[in-house]
Design an enzyme around this catalytic site. Structure first.
Site: not given
Ligand code: 5GP
Ligand code: ZN
Length: 117
Positions: A5, A8, A31, A91, A104
């Site tokens: 994950c 994680c 983010d 989400n 998150h």
């Molecule tokens: P979701 O669409 O699942 O609600 O949001 C996932 C969020 O995680 C997105 O806004 C994306 O930009 C962020 N994200 C994805 N991968 C990474 C990462 O490796 N590091 C960080 N800091 N944010 C991430």
């Molecule tokens: Zn996890």
């Protein structure tokens, strides 16, 4: 903890992130693709896939998270009071637009316009 994950791995420091806050149970980080001047994520360190998977034992940590969010939002540059504020977005699942399957909370704010209003 889940071995494969992403969040994680980030919350235990195996993958680098720009940390906003950390305690025994919670981790907050910026983010990687911010959509507003302030955009960070707060996660429980314990792997929970989404709000569809919370149980009574998570009530304490999620309650603490709720109290922490406005505090961190101010520290990160969100403006106080009714003219300021911030958005909290969670989400859940594919229909909810969730891309990373570890619960998150997005905290999004700062002066508008944002990239996605
Ligand atoms: P979701 O669409 O699942 O609600 O949001 C996932 C969020 O995680 C997105 O806004 C994306 O930009 C962020 N994200 C994805 N991968 C990474 C990462 O490796 N590091 C960080 N800091 N944010 C991430
Ligand atoms: Zn996890």
């Amino acid at each position: 903890m889940s071995d494969n994950c992403l969040f994680c791995k980030i919350s235990r420091g195996d993958i680098p992130s720009r940390k906003v806050y950390e305690d025994d149970e919670l981790y907050a980080f910026h983010d990687i693709h911010p959509i507003a001047p302030v955009h960070f994520l707060v996660v429980p360190k314990r792997h929970i896939t989404s709000l569809q998977d919370v149980s009574q034992e998570d009530a304490g940590v999620l309650g603490r998270m709720t109290v922490l969010l406005p505090q961190l939002a101010l520290e990160q540059g969100c403006r106080p009071g009714p003219e300021g504020g911030f958005r909290v977005m969670v989400n859940n699942g594919a229909d909810g637009g969730q891309e990373v399957p570890h619960l998150h909370y997005h905290v999004i704010g700062g002066p508008r316009p944002w990239k996605r209003d």
